[in-house]
Design a protein around this motif. Sequence first.
Motif, mmCIF file in Angstrom:
data_model
loop_
_atom_site.group_PDB
_atom_site.id
_atom_site.type_symbol
_atom_site.label_atom_id
_atom_site.label_comp_id
_atom_site.label_asym_id
_atom_site.label_seq_id
_atom_site.Cartn_x
_atom_site.Cartn_y
_atom_site.Cartn_z
ATOM 1 N N GLU A 191 0.851 -1.193 0.000
ATOM 2 C CA GLU A 191 0.000 0.000 0.000
ATOM 3 C C GLU A 191 0.885 1.241 0.000
ATOM 4 O O GLU A 191 1.950 1.256 0.633
ATOM 5 N N GLY A 192 0.460 2.258 -0.746
ATOM 6 C CA GLY A 192 1.165 3.540 -0.725
ATOM 7 C C GLY A 192 0.180 4.654 -0.437
ATOM 8 O O GLY A 192 -0.859 4.742 -1.098
ATOM 9 N N LYS A 193 0.510 5.479 0.590
ATOM 10 C CA LYS A 193 -0.385 6.588 0.955
ATOM 11 C C LYS A 193 0.418 7.870 1.046
ATOM 12 O O LYS A 193 1.486 7.892 1.655
ATOM 13 N N GLY A 205 -5.331 20.212 0.109
ATOM 14 C CA GLY A 205 -4.191 19.394 0.508
ATOM 15 C C GLY A 205 -3.742 18.467 -0.614
ATOM 16 O O GLY A 205 -3.968 18.731 -1.803
ATOM 17 N N GLN A 206 -3.096 17.365 -0.225
ATOM 18 C CA GLN A 206 -2.624 16.344 -1.166
ATOM 19 C C GLN A 206 -3.174 15.007 -0.697
ATOM 20 O O GLN A 206 -3.089 14.678 0.490
ATOM 21 N N TYR A 207 -3.718 14.239 -1.636
ATOM 22 C CA TYR A 207 -4.233 12.928 -1.259
ATOM 23 C C TYR A 207 -4.004 11.939 -2.410
ATOM 24 O O TYR A 207 -4.491 12.136 -3.527
ATOM 25 N N GLY A 208 -3.225 10.896 -2.103
ATOM 26 C CA GLY A 208 -3.025 9.811 -3.064
ATOM 27 C C GLY A 208 -2.959 8.503 -2.297
ATOM 28 O O GLY A 208 -2.249 8.402 -1.288
ATOM 29 N N HIS A 209 -3.696 7.505 -2.740
ATOM 30 C CA HIS A 209 -3.729 6.222 -2.026
ATOM 31 C C HIS A 209 -3.868 5.093 -3.048
ATOM 32 O O HIS A 209 -4.813 5.080 -3.843
ATOM 33 N N VAL A 210 -2.882 4.172 -3.047
ATOM 34 C CA VAL A 210 -2.918 3.063 -4.012
ATOM 35 C C VAL A 210 -2.566 1.740 -3.332
ATOM 36 O O VAL A 210 -1.856 1.702 -2.324
ATOM 37 N N TRP A 211 -3.073 0.672 -3.901
ATOM 38 C CA TRP A 211 -2.644 -0.688 -3.572
ATOM 39 C C TRP A 211 -2.112 -1.313 -4.870
ATOM 40 O O TRP A 211 -2.794 -1.289 -5.895
ATOM 41 N N ILE A 212 -0.893 -1.833 -4.819
ATOM 42 C CA ILE A 212 -0.344 -2.492 -6.010
ATOM 43 C C ILE A 212 0.151 -3.894 -5.664
ATOM 44 O O ILE A 212 0.497 -4.181 -4.508
ATOM 45 N N LYS A 213 0.146 -4.738 -6.682
ATOM 46 C CA LYS A 213 0.753 -6.067 -6.562
ATOM 47 C C LYS A 213 1.967 -6.079 -7.484
ATOM 48 O O LYS A 213 1.868 -5.667 -8.643
ATOM 49 N N VAL A 214 3.118 -6.495 -6.951
ATOM 50 C CA VAL A 214 4.292 -6.621 -7.820
ATOM 51 C C VAL A 214 4.720 -8.082 -7.866
ATOM 52 O O VAL A 214 4.602 -8.813 -6.875
ATOM 53 N N GLU A 215 5.188 -8.492 -9.029
ATOM 54 C CA GLU A 215 5.642 -9.873 -9.233
ATOM 55 C C GLU A 215 6.682 -9.883 -10.350
ATOM 56 O O GLU A 215 6.760 -8.936 -11.144
ATOM 57 N N THR A 224 0.802 -4.361 -10.826
ATOM 58 C CA THR A 224 -0.643 -4.303 -11.096
ATOM 59 C C THR A 224 -1.312 -3.394 -10.068
ATOM 60 O O THR A 224 -1.194 -3.630 -8.858
ATOM 61 N N LEU A 225 -1.974 -2.359 -10.545
ATOM 62 C CA LEU A 225 -2.749 -1.474 -9.668
ATOM 63 C C LEU A 225 -4.134 -2.093 -9.509
ATOM 64 O O LEU A 225 -4.861 -2.237 -10.486
ATOM 65 N N PHE A 226 -4.494 -2.479 -8.273
ATOM 66 C CA PHE A 226 -5.779 -3.168 -8.117
ATOM 67 C C PHE A 226 -6.742 -2.473 -7.145
ATOM 68 O O PHE A 226 -7.923 -2.823 -7.081
ATOM 69 N N ASN A 227 -6.231 -1.483 -6.387
ATOM 70 C CA ASN A 227 -7.142 -0.814 -5.446
ATOM 71 C C ASN A 227 -6.540 0.527 -5.036
ATOM 72 O O ASN A 227 -5.414 0.843 -5.391
ATOM 73 N N GLY A 228 -7.315 1.278 -4.255
ATOM 74 C CA GLY A 228 -6.869 2.581 -3.785
ATOM 75 C C GLY A 228 -8.084 3.407 -3.420
ATOM 76 O O GLY A 228 -9.211 2.885 -3.348
ATOM 77 N N SER A 229 -7.867 4.680 -3.176
ATOM 78 C CA SER A 229 -9.013 5.546 -2.876
ATOM 79 C C SER A 229 -8.736 6.952 -3.402
ATOM 80 O O SER A 229 -7.618 7.261 -3.839
ATOM 81 N N TYR A 230 -9.763 7.770 -3.308
ATOM 82 C CA TYR A 230 -9.737 9.071 -3.987
ATOM 83 C C TYR A 230 -10.446 10.095 -3.108
ATOM 84 O O TYR A 230 -11.427 9.796 -2.434
ATOM 85 N N HIS A 231 -9.878 11.322 -3.078
ATOM 86 C CA HIS A 231 -10.493 12.408 -2.323
ATOM 87 C C HIS A 231 -10.929 13.481 -3.321
ATOM 88 O O HIS A 231 -10.123 13.953 -4.123
ATOM 89 N N ALA A 267 2.622 8.357 -3.904
ATOM 90 C CA ALA A 267 2.046 7.166 -3.250
ATOM 91 C C ALA A 267 2.468 5.895 -3.982
ATOM 92 O O ALA A 267 2.826 4.888 -3.360
ATOM 93 N N ALA A 268 2.424 5.922 -5.311
ATOM 94 C CA ALA A 268 2.811 4.750 -6.105
ATOM 95 C C ALA A 268 4.288 4.430 -5.920
ATOM 96 O O ALA A 268 4.694 3.262 -5.813
#
Length: 693
Positions: free
Chosen positions: A493-495, A504-514, A565-572, A584-585
């Motif tokens: 996860e990257g926040k 402000g600044q808002y970035g939130h991601v979930w990635i899978k690396v392989e 692979t970007l598979f999740n995250g959130s947005y403000h 965040a990434a």
Amino acid sequence: MSGRKDLNLIRNIGIMAHIDAGKTTTTERILYYTGKTHRIGEVDDGAATMDWMEQEKERGITITSAATTCFWRDCQINIIDTPGHVDFTIEVERSLRVLDGAVALFCAVGGVEPQSETVWQQADKYHVPRVAYINKMDRVGADFIRTVKEMNEKFSIKCIPVQIPAGQGELFAGIIDLISLSLRVYHDETLGETFTDYPIPDDLKDITLKAREEMLEAVSEFDDVLLDKFLHEKTVEAEDIRRAIRKAVIKCARVPVLCGSSFRNRGVQALLDAIVDYLPAPNDLPPVQGFSPDGKKQLQRKADPSEPVTALAFKIQSDSHSGRLCYLRIYSGEMKQGTAILNPNSGIKERVARILQMHSNKRADVELASTGDIVAVIGFRKTTTGDTLCDPKHPIILETMKFPEPVIFVAIEPRSKADQDKLGDALQRLQEEDPTFKVRMNEETGQTIISGMGELHLEILIDRMIREFNVQANIGRPSVAFKETITEAVEAEGKFIRQSGGKGQYGHVWIKVEPSDNGTVFKFENKIIGATIPKEYIPYIEKGIREAMSNGAIAGYPMTGIKATLFNGSYHEVDSTEIAYQIAASQALQEAARKAKPVILEPVMDVEVVCPEIYMGNVVGDLNQRRGKIMGMVPRINVQVIKAVVPLSEMFGYATALRNLSQGRGSYTMQFLKYAPLPREVAGKMFANIMYV
């Protein structure tokens, strides 16, 4: 040059081979016999026309590909003489990309050597029709039959002799033509310019007829007339055979094999005849393929002066007199001096200030270049190697070129403030010329790092900086370009959140690396469904991941072979920004890399050592100590050929070590094979203060 010339009378060819097989010597003879030069320049005397750089004259090797034009039997032959040393393989690669045919040279003593295989594979990649010429038939140890056998064992295209030698080594007296059934003997007193054709001697008739039968059997399937005559044992005309061979060569289905001794002036005119008879004209090949600038539509251009102009820039050269020379192959249409032409890769229009026909480093101005021509243009400021140039009203982008990654680097520091400015200019111009030469800054030390394909490659470039650009600099010791990769699949996860009352600044991601499929490239996949993260932020997430890959988790080396692979995250709705997602990434990738069992990768080289059998034990023992893996040994006349795979980091200074081990009688060639994991115990010694995670 004129747009009305007969395209059937143009041949765009390259001469390619292993180092020291005699490419430049053969080219010098071609220029002499076609009347382009009035004396034969020798490589050993530093007088070869095509080796015009000071470094080429001093070392007796070809470093840069040189272009020239000559005429034979009313045919215009545009020739590119390419280097044989593996450090300059890019020169071969980009030349083959724009050529219609090639002459593959082989040494009758050395046979199929490592770089011969490399250039052959490059020609396969671009589907370049070729003829083969086995040179140095006069040398002790020359073996025509063995060399042809090696070619057929190692190459996928069947190689068919159309000539055989009359004698070998010191007994090499002439060349037997299997098509005309005659023995050609060249006259030494006229430097081989004149010759006499004799009937086949009785003692060579059996071997000649057997070789001719094999040739006819191999090519008859490509021509119905020849096949009918061959099957029904009718008289076969020389023209029937040449027509069938030409068809087979253009399809890349057969390679006719000729022989000779260029240094002794025997066989080169027959090679010129083969170039005209068998290699394709521009209009013998399929139309060149390309895409519309948006990449959606496939387009093609026929080899026709009446089509819209389309050309490919295959080389940039800095010139002290004219500035920036851009070498072009024109695939269709006509290009006139003074006109504007579009570079669709950058969207910029360039002006054709001058068009030059090149002869090595000499040139002649021409007003018009047409389909099939290879010319240099002055006036292009932004065009780089691999760019397309075309009619602004009919844009097309041709397939670009892919260049290998550098495997070795050195630090370079200017000696004074004045040198610093000159160094920046020199590095920029050398980078424009050579896509395998890379420059970067080490942010921690402030040093400039230059990287290339080998020790010789960097040595030549540094030499050019000093001579051509008058730069005085301190040079560090060569170092290996290590990389890092991962061995497991993990999620991270990257926040990045900064809120300070206002926006402000808002970035939130979930990635899978392989690890990626082939272990060398980076892949990015977006699996976000719906509006979890708006589409406009996705490119910045990919950019953040790519940026983070420039610093690995173990020792800070660039990372490779990763699929993210970007598979999740959130947005403000208010605070989300491009830069926040980028950061965040980047954080997510760094976190994932630490957890995914990272390893250091090192460049591993394909090494071939040739030495007398008496020293073989010493050489093999030394390669084993260098963490080498012996892949095989092949006996050749009086010598052994040792094939091995050895890490590049263990091969510095090997030339001196081999001289000592073999009392100066051993030689070796080395080329990049792949990146492979660095063993843990070795990594522990090399990087004492770094631990595997």
